[in-house]
Design a protein around this motif. Structure first.
Motif, PDB file in Angstrom:
ATOM      1  N   TRP A  92      32.876  45.313  38.963  1.00  0.00           N
ATOM      2  CA  TRP A  92      31.552  45.377  39.579  1.00  0.00           C
ATOM      3  C   TRP A  92      30.994  46.793  39.531  1.00  0.00           C
ATOM      4  O   TRP A  92      29.811  46.982  39.327  1.00  0.00           O
ATOM      5  N   SER A  93      31.854  47.789  39.747  1.00  0.00           N
ATOM      6  CA  SER A  93      31.369  49.172  39.813  1.00  0.00           C
ATOM      7  C   SER A  93      30.849  49.671  38.474  1.00  0.00           C
ATOM      8  O   SER A  93      30.113  50.647  38.434  1.00  0.00           O
ATOM      9  N   THR A  94      31.206  49.011  37.373  1.00  0.00           N
ATOM     10  CA  THR A  94      30.679  49.424  36.081  1.00  0.00           C
ATOM     11  C   THR A  94      29.204  49.100  35.946  1.00  0.00           C
ATOM     12  O   THR A  94      28.510  49.720  35.150  1.00  0.00           O
ATOM     13  N   GLU A  95      28.733  48.149  36.728  1.00  0.00           N
ATOM     14  CA  GLU A  95      27.342  47.703  36.593  1.00  0.00           C
ATOM     15  C   GLU A  95      26.507  47.911  37.850  1.00  0.00           C
ATOM     16  O   GLU A  95      25.316  48.165  37.756  1.00  0.00           O
ATOM     17  N   PHE A  96      27.104  47.800  39.022  1.00  0.00           N
ATOM     18  CA  PHE A  96      26.335  47.794  40.262  1.00  0.00           C
ATOM     19  C   PHE A  96      26.585  49.055  41.081  1.00  0.00           C
ATOM     20  O   PHE A  96      27.729  49.425  41.326  1.00  0.00           O
ATOM     21  N   GLU A  97      25.504  49.667  41.514  1.00  0.00           N
ATOM     22  CA  GLU A  97      25.583  50.917  42.275  1.00  0.00           C
ATOM     23  C   GLU A  97      26.293  50.716  43.608  1.00  0.00           C
ATOM     24  O   GLU A  97      27.076  51.555  44.037  1.00  0.00           O
ATOM     25  N   TRP A  98      26.054  49.593  44.298  1.00  0.00           N
ATOM     26  CA  TRP A  98      26.703  49.340  45.594  1.00  0.00           C
ATOM     27  C   TRP A  98      28.213  49.255  45.430  1.00  0.00           C
ATOM     28  O   TRP A  98      28.961  49.741  46.274  1.00  0.00           O
ATOM     29  N   ALA A  99      28.670  48.663  44.341  1.00  0.00           N
ATOM     30  CA  ALA A  99      30.105  48.555  44.107  1.00  0.00           C
ATOM     31  C   ALA A  99      30.698  49.902  43.719  1.00  0.00           C
ATOM     32  O   ALA A  99      31.841  50.210  44.074  1.00  0.00           O
ATOM     33  N   ALA A 100      29.929  50.714  42.990  1.00  0.00           N
ATOM     34  CA  ALA A 100      30.409  52.044  42.605  1.00  0.00           C
ATOM     35  C   ALA A 100      30.640  52.900  43.846  1.00  0.00           C
ATOM     36  O   ALA A 100      31.628  53.629  43.935  1.00  0.00           O
ATOM     37  N   ARG A 101      29.728  52.816  44.809  1.00  0.00           N
ATOM     38  CA  ARG A 101      29.899  53.583  46.061  1.00  0.00           C
ATOM     39  C   ARG A 101      31.119  53.071  46.824  1.00  0.00           C
ATOM     40  O   ARG A 101      31.908  53.849  47.352  1.00  0.00           O
ATOM     41  N   PHE A 102      31.284  51.762  46.881  1.00  0.00           N
ATOM     42  CA  PHE A 102      32.415  51.158  47.590  1.00  0.00           C
ATOM     43  C   PHE A 102      33.734  51.514  46.900  1.00  0.00           C
ATOM     44  O   PHE A 102      34.716  51.868  47.541  1.00  0.00           O
ATOM     45  N   PHE A 103      33.748  51.433  45.573  1.00  0.00           N
ATOM     46  CA  PHE A 103      34.949  51.741  44.803  1.00  0.00           C
ATOM     47  C   PHE A 103      35.314  53.218  44.918  1.00  0.00           C
ATOM     48  O   PHE A 103      36.492  53.572  44.897  1.00  0.00           O
ATOM     49  N   ALA A 104      34.301  54.090  45.040  1.00  0.00           N
ATOM     50  CA  ALA A 104      34.552  55.526  45.172  1.00  0.00           C
ATOM     51  C   ALA A 104      35.390  55.819  46.415  1.00  0.00           C
ATOM     52  O   ALA A 104      36.242  56.717  46.393  1.00  0.00           O
ATOM     53  N   ALA A 105      35.186  55.071  47.487  1.00  0.00           N
ATOM     54  CA  ALA A 105      35.982  55.270  48.703  1.00  0.00           C
ATOM     55  C   ALA A 105      37.453  54.950  48.434  1.00  0.00           C
ATOM     56  O   ALA A 105      38.344  55.690  48.864  1.00  0.00           O
ATOM     57  N   PHE A 106      37.732  53.863  47.718  1.00  0.00           N
ATOM     58  CA  PHE A 106      39.116  53.517  47.379  1.00  0.00           C
ATOM     59  C   PHE A 106      39.731  54.558  46.454  1.00  0.00           C
ATOM     60  O   PHE A 106      40.898  54.911  46.593  1.00  0.00           O
ATOM     61  N   LYS A 107      38.931  55.022  45.506  1.00  0.00           N
ATOM     62  CA  LYS A 107      39.418  56.041  44.578  1.00  0.00           C
ATOM     63  C   LYS A 107      39.789  57.324  45.321  1.00  0.00           C
ATOM     64  O   LYS A 107      40.815  57.937  45.055  1.00  0.00           O
ATOM     65  N   ARG A 108      38.939  57.706  46.261  1.00  0.00           N
ATOM     66  CA  ARG A 108      39.181  58.913  47.050  1.00  0.00           C
ATOM     67  C   ARG A 108      40.468  58.776  47.868  1.00  0.00           C
ATOM     68  O   ARG A 108      41.290  59.682  47.915  1.00  0.00           O
ATOM     69  N   LYS A 109      40.664  57.616  48.473  1.00  0.00           N
ATOM     70  CA  LYS A 109      41.882  57.395  49.264  1.00  0.00           C
ATOM     71  C   LYS A 109      43.122  57.382  48.376  1.00  0.00           C
ATOM     72  O   LYS A 109      44.174  57.886  48.780  1.00  0.00           O
ATOM     73  N   ALA A 110      43.009  56.828  47.191  1.00  0.00           N
ATOM     74  CA  ALA A 110      44.145  56.821  46.262  1.00  0.00           C
ATOM     75  C   ALA A 110      44.481  58.245  45.831  1.00  0.00           C
ATOM     76  O   ALA A 110      45.659  58.614  45.747  1.00  0.00           O
TER      77      ALA A 110
END
Length: 157
Positions: A92-110
């Motif tokens: 989803w994050s490859t196409e949708f801005e809302w998912a990119a923001r949400f995925f960024a939080a998981f990436k940061r925690k990882a």
């Protein structure tokens, strides 16, 4: 009263790679698309007005399939539920801005967890090995004591 985007004359929507729309600030219901890299497959899909919506729907459905798979795997023991959900969120994050923001939080925690593990290798290794040992004991106990068969018998299945 809320603001409503009234249909206007046809206007160019540059955020969608061209294409005319009646309301340049409106979206297709899937959210605003992420910026497109020049020369990418996404750019080709976004530059063709007839392919944009089917492309975005296909990306949404592919991500949804992974998320549903992850949720369906909750019936199984183990950590198998997390990877498919994260893959779906990544799709989803490859196409949708809302998912990119949400995925960024998981990436940061990882990244934070990885940095912590590098700074504290002994305790991280102990926690990891302890978790693997506990999982091994659990799998051994399930097989040795036939816990699945006993659970089926207790439930009358």
């Amino acid at each position: 009263m809320t603001a409503h985007h009234a249909p206007t004359t046809l206007a160019r929507d540059e955020s969608h790679g061209g294409g005319a729309t009646r309301c340049p600030d409106c979206t297709d219901g899937l959210g605003k698309p992420r910026p497109v890299k020049p020369g990418s497959l996404r750019e080709r899909m976004h530059s063709s007005p007839g392919l944009l919506l089917p492309w975005r729907v296909a990306v949404f459905v592919a991500g949804l399939l992974f998320v549903v798979l992850g949720i369906a795997l909750t019936a199984l023991p183990g950590p198998l539920t997390i990877p498919p959900v994260l893959v779906g969120l990544w799709v989803w994050s490859t196409e949708f801005e809302w998912a990119a923001r949400f995925f960024a939080a998981f990436k940061r925690k990882a990244q934070d967890a990885w940095n912590h593990a590098k700074q504290h290798p002994v305790s991280s290794a102990a926690v990891t090995l302890g978790g693997l040992a506990a999982a091994g004991v659990a799998f051994w106990a399930v097989g040795h004591y036939q816990l699945v068969d006993q659970a089926k018998l207790a439930l009358g299945l």
